[in-house]
Design a protein around this motif. Structure first.
Motif, short mmCIF file in Angstrom:
data_model
loop_
_atom_site.label_atom_id
_atom_site.label_comp_id
_atom_site.label_asym_id
_atom_site.label_seq_id
_atom_site.Cartn_x
_atom_site.Cartn_y
_atom_site.Cartn_z
N THR A 117 0.81 -1.22 0.00
CA THR A 117 0.00 0.00 0.00
C THR A 117 0.84 1.27 0.00
OG1 THR A 117 -1.50 1.29 1.40
CG2 THR A 117 -0.17 -0.34 2.51
N ALA A 119 0.24 3.46 1.92
CA ALA A 119 0.35 3.80 3.33
C ALA A 119 1.70 3.40 3.93
CB ALA A 119 -0.78 3.15 4.12
N TYR A 141 -1.78 0.41 10.10
CA TYR A 141 -2.09 -0.36 8.89
C TYR A 141 -0.87 -0.36 7.96
CZ TYR A 141 -3.71 -1.22 4.17
OH TYR A 141 -3.81 -1.68 2.89
N ASN A 170 -5.21 4.75 -4.26
CA ASN A 170 -6.62 4.58 -3.89
C ASN A 170 -7.40 3.83 -4.96
OD1 ASN A 170 -5.54 6.64 -2.07
ND2 ASN A 170 -7.64 6.66 -1.32
N HIS A 189 -14.53 4.18 2.91
CA HIS A 189 -13.84 4.82 1.78
C HIS A 189 -14.69 5.90 1.13
CE1 HIS A 189 -11.65 0.87 1.95
NE2 HIS A 189 -10.69 1.77 2.09
N LEU A 190 -13.99 6.91 0.63
CA LEU A 190 -14.66 8.12 0.16
C LEU A 190 -15.66 7.86 -0.97
CD1 LEU A 190 -14.88 11.20 0.38
CD2 LEU A 190 -13.04 11.37 -1.32
N GLN A 206 -19.28 13.66 5.54
CA GLN A 206 -18.36 14.70 5.98
C GLN A 206 -17.08 14.57 5.19
OE1 GLN A 206 -17.22 14.61 10.10
NE2 GLN A 206 -18.84 16.03 10.68
N ILE A 207 -16.52 15.69 4.78
CA ILE A 207 -15.18 15.71 4.22
C ILE A 207 -14.24 15.99 5.40
CG2 ILE A 207 -13.61 16.95 2.68
CD1 ILE A 207 -15.66 15.33 1.12
N PHE A 208 -13.27 15.09 5.59
CA PHE A 208 -12.43 15.17 6.79
C PHE A 208 -11.28 16.15 6.60
CE2 PHE A 208 -13.86 10.53 7.30
CZ PHE A 208 -14.95 10.90 8.06
N ASN A 219 -7.63 16.60 1.35
CA ASN A 219 -6.60 15.61 0.97
C ASN A 219 -6.64 15.31 -0.53
OD1 ASN A 219 -6.94 13.45 3.92
ND2 ASN A 219 -5.63 15.21 3.58
N ARG A 221 -5.63 12.44 -3.41
CA ARG A 221 -5.36 11.02 -3.58
C ARG A 221 -5.29 10.66 -5.07
NH1 ARG A 221 -4.23 11.62 0.87
NH2 ARG A 221 -4.95 10.59 2.77
N ASN A 259 -10.39 15.63 -2.33
CA ASN A 259 -11.67 15.06 -1.90
C ASN A 259 -12.84 15.87 -2.47
OD1 ASN A 259 -10.21 13.16 -0.54
ND2 ASN A 259 -10.42 14.12 1.48
N ARG A 282 -9.16 13.49 9.89
CA ARG A 282 -9.20 12.12 10.39
C ARG A 282 -7.77 11.71 10.75
NH1 ARG A 282 -11.30 7.49 6.27
NH2 ARG A 282 -9.22 7.83 5.42
N ASP A 285 -4.31 10.42 8.40
CA ASP A 285 -4.41 10.73 6.96
C ASP A 285 -3.22 11.56 6.49
OD1 ASP A 285 -6.75 9.50 6.15
OD2 ASP A 285 -8.01 11.25 6.54
N LEU A 289 -1.17 11.97 -1.61
CA LEU A 289 -0.53 10.73 -2.06
C LEU A 289 -0.74 10.60 -3.56
CD1 LEU A 289 -1.76 8.23 0.71
CD2 LEU A 289 0.56 9.14 0.45
N1 UFG Z 1 -12.76 10.83 3.46
C1 UFG Z 1 -13.66 11.81 3.81
N2 UFG Z 1 -14.89 11.42 4.26
C2 UFG Z 1 -15.25 10.12 4.41
C3 UFG Z 1 -14.32 9.12 4.03
C4 UFG Z 1 -13.07 9.51 3.57
O1 UFG Z 1 -13.38 13.00 3.72
O2 UFG Z 1 -16.38 9.85 4.85
C5 UFG Z 1 -11.45 11.25 2.97
C6 UFG Z 1 -10.28 10.75 3.78
O3 UFG Z 1 -10.04 11.57 4.89
C7 UFG Z 1 -9.17 10.80 2.75
C8 UFG Z 1 -9.89 10.47 1.44
O4 UFG Z 1 -11.27 10.71 1.68
O5 UFG Z 1 -8.66 12.08 2.67
C9 UFG Z 1 -9.72 9.04 1.00
O6 UFG Z 1 -10.04 8.22 2.12
P1 UFG Z 1 -10.32 6.67 1.96
O7 UFG Z 1 -10.70 6.16 3.31
O8 UFG Z 1 -11.23 6.43 0.82
O9 UFG Z 1 -8.92 6.11 1.52
P2 UFG Z 1 -7.50 6.29 2.25
O10 UFG Z 1 -6.74 7.26 1.40
O11 UFG Z 1 -7.59 6.55 3.68
O12 UFG Z 1 -6.98 4.82 2.17
C10 UFG Z 1 -6.69 4.21 0.99
C11 UFG Z 1 -6.82 2.71 1.18
C12 UFG Z 1 -5.79 2.21 2.12
C13 UFG Z 1 -4.45 2.71 1.70
C14 UFG Z 1 -4.46 4.20 1.60
C15 UFG Z 1 -3.15 4.78 1.22
O13 UFG Z 1 -8.09 2.38 1.66
O14 UFG Z 1 -5.79 0.83 2.12
O15 UFG Z 1 -5.42 4.58 0.63
O16 UFG Z 1 -2.92 5.78 2.18
F1 UFG Z 1 -3.53 2.36 2.58
#
Ligand code: UFG
Length: 331
Positions: A117, A119, A141, A170, A189-190, A206-208, A219, A221, A259, A282, A285, A289
């Motif tokens: 990942t 991450a 993780y 992502n 996941h977003l 919510q956007i975090f 953020n 991604r 986002n 959150r 985060d 990336l």
């Molecule tokens: N987010 C929100 N609101 C939500 C859910 C997510 O604003 O309700 C934001 C998060 O804060 C983040 C972005 O949307 O900024 C993406 O979040 P995700 O949870 O969809 O994905 P992540 O980037 O946290 O995680 C993903 C994979 C992980 C991997 C990671 C790499 O799920 O397995 O990318 O950092 F490790």
């Protein structure tokens, strides 16, 4: 040739199983169904329910089937959960890898493609992130997966078990024929959360955080389609079977979306208003990336077909709109 897909009932695993079957491979799926769905597994694959931490279970399957290569997805992957319950991640992800490598060594299985990942990089110093950049995870993780990469390295040195670590950014989207898609409980996941709001199964989102040092404060991604990702695993296994050495590859699009940009793209694709508010950051985060993924394109000859985020969201929307209850087996 028989390929064992561990975690083949999960989101990325089930798409990889489907792509392997389409390519004419003989596929065995191992999954404990804690987060996976039996219905997500292509009926042409042979299914074994069990846990990869259970050596007895692994050895039973490896004795019954002649396994030529392993694609390993069986892991927990929710960043915020890992912040609250790190030992769950080290036990299942890292501990599971040790048991798996022991069984592979015992049964002479020499090739493993592993879902690592973005991450593992943590908060990057340079964008886009290259495979050679420092790996300093900001959450358990990512740390659990980095430990797995290192354990595989030493198992290669000692036992000659060759590996490819695929560091995903992502992942989103669904099988374009609508047969399988993303269905997590709870969903964190977003993109699926946004689409659940669009489908009317969730009130809002919510956007975090909007105070990150990015173009609009949210953020950024790098999104890759799940089928493109699945295809990369098949290429990676072929790369190992052609006798190439162990290596790690980023899988992403080399493009970043904030986002808020994802929210706007989803409003456009669905034609729905999708109400959203801004909430606090959150924990865990990273700000931005984005992958440099030219290595996978050059060395593995990976050619992703989905090159824009609206097309990715459109396949996910097709799944969520048609199947708002997902596979219908977890609630
Ligand atoms: N987010 C929100 N609101 C939500 C859910 C997510 O604003 O309700 C934001 C998060 O804060 C983040 C972005 O949307 O900024 C993406 O979040 P995700 O949870 O969809 O994905 P992540 O980037 O946290 O995680 C993903 C994979 C992980 C991997 C990671 C790499 O799920 O397995 O990318 O950092 F490790």
């Amino acid at each position: 040739m028989t390929i064992a897909v561990l975690g083949g009932a999960g989101y990325i695993g089930s798409h990889t199983v489907a792509q392997l079957i389409k390519a004419g491979e003989d596929v065995v799926v191992l999954d404990n169904l804690i987060t996976g769905h039996r219905r997500a597994v292509d009926p042409k694959a042979r299914f074994y329910q069990g846990d990869i931490r259970d050596y007895h279970f692994l050895s039973q399957v490896f004795r019954a089937e002649h396994i030529d290569g392993i694609i390993h997805f069986a892991a927990f992957s929710i960043v915020p959960e890992s912040m609250k319950d790190p030992l769950k991640y080290f036990d299942n992800n890292t501990g599971g890898m040790i048991t798996l490598l022991e069984a592979m060594h015992e049964f002479g299985i020499q090739h493993i493609v592993f879902s690592s990942t973005a991450a593992t990089y943590g908060e990057p110093k340079m964008i886009p992130i290259k495979e050679t950049d420092p790996q300093v995870p900001t959450n358990p993780y990512g740390e659990s997966k980095l430990a797995m990469e290192k354990i595989m390295h030493w198992a290669d040195v000692a036992y000659g078990i060759h590996f490819v670590a695929l560091r995903y950014f992502n992942v989103a989207g669904a099988m374009p024929d609508g047969s399988i898609g993303e269905d997590h409980h709870p969903e964190t996941h977003l993109i699926p959360i946004i689409l659940q709001v669009a489908a009317g199964t969730r009130d809002g989102l919510q956007i975090f955080g909007d105070d990150y040092p990015t173009k609009d404060g949210t953020n950024v991604r790098d999104y890759v389609h799940v089928v493109d990702l699945a295809d990369a695993h098949i290429l990676a296994l072929a790369y190992l079977q052609a006798g190439h050495p162990s290596d790690a590859f980023n899988l992403g699009s080399a493009t970043g979306f904030s986002n808020l940009e994802i929210l706007e793209a989803a409003r456009k694709v669905t034609g729905k208003p999708i109400p959203a508010t801004i909430g606090p950051r959150r924990a865990g985060d990273p700000s931005t990336l984005i992958a440099a993924s030219d290595k996978a394109r050059t060395v593995l000859n990976w050619q992703p077909h989905y090159d824009n985020v609206e097309a990715i969201i459109a396949t996910a929307w097709q799944w969520h709109e048609a199947r708002p209850e997902g596979f219908g087996d977890k609630r």
